[in-house]
Design an enzyme around this catalytic site. Structure first.
Site, PDB file in Angstrom:
ATOM      1  N   ASP A 147     -54.435  70.200 -41.497  1.00 13.81           N
ATOM      2  CA  ASP A 147     -53.607  71.443 -40.727  1.00 13.81           C
ATOM      3  C   ASP A 147     -52.918  70.137 -39.530  1.00 13.81           C
ATOM      4  O   ASP A 147     -53.666  70.190 -39.007  1.00 13.81           O
ATOM      5  CB  ASP A 147     -54.257  72.519 -40.618  1.00 13.81           C
ATOM      6  CG  ASP A 147     -54.871  73.283 -42.259  1.00 13.81           C
ATOM      7  OD1 ASP A 147     -53.822  72.692 -43.215  1.00 13.81           O
ATOM      8  OD2 ASP A 147     -55.374  73.730 -42.286  1.00 13.81           O
ATOM      9  N   HIS A 151     -50.157  65.735 -44.542  1.00 17.26           N
ATOM     10  CA  HIS A 151     -49.705  67.003 -44.455  1.00 17.26           C
ATOM     11  C   HIS A 151     -51.243  67.724 -45.680  1.00 17.26           C
ATOM     12  O   HIS A 151     -51.373  69.252 -45.115  1.00 17.26           O
ATOM     13  CB  HIS A 151     -49.265  68.049 -44.531  1.00 17.26           C
ATOM     14  CG  HIS A 151     -48.542  69.342 -43.435  1.00 17.26           C
ATOM     15  ND1 HIS A 151     -49.501  69.672 -42.705  1.00 17.26           N
ATOM     16  CD2 HIS A 151     -47.612  69.495 -41.860  1.00 17.26           C
ATOM     17  CE1 HIS A 151     -49.761  71.403 -41.751  1.00 17.26           C
ATOM     18  NE2 HIS A 151     -47.893  71.008 -41.504  1.00 17.26           N
TER      19      HIS A 151
END
Lengths: 328, 437
Positions: free
Chosen positions: B414, B410
């Site tokens: 995204d 992450h």
């Protein structure tokens, strides 16, 4: 199986071999009419005559030199050195002649002699008649050094020694002469260079020779009552030394004690220990390796001090107990 | 070699320095350039930094001692070194000593033999603590003192060879074993005793075969832990209708048969579509660096495979430039080499993305851990025939449905980027002709 003494077992071996092989003859001081200083050759002059039981002057060098010469001409002489201490006088003949001839003549001859010699203390015979000099003899390649502890081994090893094509120093022990054991009447040989586990045990390996084998076996019985199982190994032959049997045993027990009457410094225990410590058994050692030899003093005449000079039962027992308890 | 700690020369004409105070003691861990002591020249007080990182050992001079410059005043033991690695002591006596020390000096010369004094210095023994057996402290007394130190204070553990062997075999650190022998020597029975205690307390009597963590197993363990702890994973799952993909695969297999090539696997087909989607979604084909992100130009797809000693991930280089047939051929070859343990280093290096397919074992869906330094991994489940609504008239048909789960770092990816990539995969697999668009 008949029981006989260590002395009688050796005599029987000589007797039977002289009957079997006419090349075999004896020579030494007082071995004829007197029957030898310890009576070992008693009766042999009458049986075999002066040609085969030859009395010699008091000259150990001459005795061995004569044996070497006779052997080169095809005889199988068995020479007696009255006390092992006197072997030093014959050492040039043994070490420089007998031990080397086969090599120096390119294997075209050999020296099949046996030199018998009683060693050891315990008879009050003082410094010049009580030594255990077997370690010295181990330092000459070409020799074999045989050292029986029982009547059975004595006969079997004597027969093997006489039939061996190379010079053999046959080390006897004065105090063992009177010990008894079962000995077959037959002709049998114990191979030279093979040790025997005289008693199996898991806790400690004790390597001992001649009279120390007897002492250690006696102590081992006592220790067994306390749950300490001693493995007793008698090398029987000191040169060549059966290190394999010893190494296998130490790999099992993890502890090694070597006991001999010979003076500790320069004694053959060092040879055994070096062989073990340098072997894969190293990784199995669980206590420092120890030796218990005679004190580094001339054997005293005084009977009390004579005992003090060599390892006694109590010394051996204490040493074993300390080692097994992991206290050394 | 231990690093000698030398009294530095601060000035051209400086010959000596006085030790004001040691900030660290024998046995302290010190870092390179960390202040270890303060000294005073005739001009100024100066903090002396450590010449290396390690353990401070054999401090030879005390506070207040005046020491010639360039004298060795201590050593730094690096990782794994012990006092035994130190060279024999060669000590230059301090030029002058404070009162206290001259007292102990007179004490030592009056009450200890010269050999004992030298030995005490070499071994760092305080002679005032040594008991004397006669008029003077002798070498023997110092030896006895040393021998009676508790094992913890001795650097090397005294142990019999058998104890060392047993410890080696059972994987026990001898330092954790209490020795019952003379002077605390560890004997084999002590090791066996400790060995019995350890599993008892840990496994509550359960028995286990203990496998040492070595080679590939250790690498896997370290990399998985590193990945899972350092990169925040998100996981997104989509279902793919494999009807069209299966049709295409059937046609490819017919072709493969003509060419006498191995049958095309689902994995090969997925690789092709993944490669196509990676080109369109560069952030999925990326690596996170501490202060930058590398978007890889090459598309090198790793495929998790079972090898005899554990997981391996052979890499298909330039997968975006290859046709399914070629991908399949290379895949078959790599898989074979993996099974036979014959992968070369270059076969497993340079991956930019990984696919893990457990569908053949009936696994429906799972989450994989990212294979660092990559940023994402695709977990492929089994294709299962099940009824689904196929159009707006709510018509239901039985179709082969396969689930794909993307684990993504992450920090780099995204959620929407991951979703787009998955959406492209669905498009590619459900309408393979789109790859030509």
């Amino acid at each position: 199986m008949p029981e006989m003494t260590y002395l009688e077992a050796i005599r029987q071996a000589l007797w039977q071999e002289m009957k079997r092989d006419e090349r075999v003859f004896l020579l030494g001081e007082d071995i004829g009419v007197y029957g030898g200083a310890f009576g070992l050759t008693h009766g042999m002059l009458d049986e075999f005559g002066p040609e085969r039981v030859r009395e010699t002057p008091i000259s150990e060098a001459t005795i061995v030199a004569t044996a070497v010469g006779a052997s080169l001409l095809g005889m199988r002489p068995v020479a007696e050195i009255m006390f092992m201490d006197f072997v030093l006088l014959a050492l040039d003949q043994i070490a420089n002649q007998a031990a080397k001839m086969r090599f120096m003549f390119g294997g075209r001859t050999s020296v099949p002699i046996v030199v018998r010699m009683p060693g050891g203390s315990g008879t009050g015979a003082a410094s010049q008649h009580s030594q255990s000099l077997e370690s010295i003899l181990m330092h000459f390649p070409g020799l074999k050094v045989v050292n029986p502890s029982t009547p059975y081994d004595a006969k079997g090893l004597m027969l093997a020694s006489i039939r061996d094509p190379n010079p053999v120093c046959f080390v006897e022990h004065k105090v063992l002469y009177k010990t008894k054991g079962e000995v077959p009447e037959d002709d049998y040989m114990i191979p030279i260079g093979v040790a025997e586990v005289k008693r199996a045990g898991r806790d400690i390996t004790v390597v001992a020779n001649n009279i120390m084998v007897m002492k250690t076996l006696h102590i081992a019985e006592r220790l067994a009552q306390d749950g300490i199982e001693v493995e007793v190994i008698d090398p029987r032959t000191l040169l060549p030394l059966d290190t394999e049997t010893i190494i296998n045993s130490v790999t099992k027990t993890g502890r090694l004690l070597v006991v001999h009457e010979a003076c500790q410094t320069g004694g053959w225990a060092g040879e055994v220990i070096a062989s073990v410590v340098g072997s894969p058994a190293f990784d199995y050692l669980d206590t420092p390796v120890r030796r218990l030899g005679g004190r580094d003093i001339p054997i005293p005449y005084n009977r009390g001090l004579e005992k003090f000079a060599i390892p006694q039962d109590a010394d051996i027992e204490a040493e074993i107990r300390m080692m097994v308890a992991g206290k050394v | 070699m231990p690093v000698p700690f030398i009294m530095p020369k601060f000035d051209m004409d400086q010959e000596q320095a006085t030790i004001i105070s040691w900030e660290k003691r024998d046995g302290d861990f010190v870092k390179f350039e960390e202040t270890v002591l303060t000294v005073e020249t005739d001009k100024v007080a100066i903090e002396v930094p450590s010449p290396a990182t390690g353990t401070l050992a054999r401090i030879t001079y005390k506070d207040g001692d005046v020491v010639p410059v360039t004298t060795i005043i201590a050593y730094i033991l690096k990782d794994g070194e012990t006092l035994a690695d130190l060279p024999k002591a060669d000590i230059t006596p301090p030029l002058s000593k404070p009162e206290v020390d001259s007292v102990s000096q007179s004490l030592t010369s009056a009450q200890a033999t010269p050999v004992a004094v030298r030995m005490a210095k070499e071994e760092g023994v305080d002679l005032s603590k040594v008991a004397s057996s006669g008029d003077k402290i002798t070498r023997r007394d110092v030896e006895l003192y040393l021998a009676n130190q508790t094992p913890a204070s001795r650097v090397a553990v005294a142990a019999t060879p058998a104890a060392r062997r047993v410890a080696r075999e059972k994987g026990i650190d001898l330092e954790n074993v209490a020795g019952s022998g003379p002077r605390g020597r560890v004997q084999s029975a002590d090791v066996s005793k400790t060995a019995k205690q350890i599993p008892a307390s840990v496994s509550h009597g359960r028995e286990a075969e203990v496998i040492p963590l070595t080679g590939i197993r250790r690498t896997i363990a370290e990399r998985m832990q590193q990945s899972f702890q350092q990169s925040p994973h998100i996981a997104l799952t989509v279902d793919v209708d494999m009807t069209e993909a299966e049709k295409v695969r059937k046609r490819f297999n017919a072709q493969a048969e003509k060419l006498a090539q191995p049958r095309v696997t689902v994995t090969a087909l997925i690789i092709k579509v993944v490669a196509w989607a990676l080109v369109r979604n560069p952030y999925i084909n990326a690596s996170f660096n501490s202060d930058s992100i590398s978007l890889w130009k090459d598309v090198n797809i790793g495929v998790a495979a079972a090898a005899p000693q554990g997981l391996v991930v052979p890499v298909l280089k330039g997968a975006d430039t290859l046709g399914v047939g070629e991908i399949n051929l290379r895949l078959v070859e790599l898989a074979e080499r993996a099974r036979e343990n014959k992968l070369k280093l270059e076969d497993v290096q340079g991956g930019t993305f990984t696919i893990s397919n457990l569908g053949m074992f009936g696994v429906r869906q799972f989450r994989a851990i990212i294979n660092p330094p990559e940023s994402a991994i695709l977990a492929v489940g089994s294709a299962v025939r099940k009824p689904i609504v196929i159009d707006e008239q709510d018509r239901v048909e039985v179709r082969p449905i396969m689930s794909l789960t993307l684990s993504a770092d992450h920090r780099v990816i995204d959620g929407i980027v991951a979703a787009r990539f998955l959406s492209d995969l669905v498009t590619g697999l459900e309408s393979p002709s789109m790859l030509l668009y």
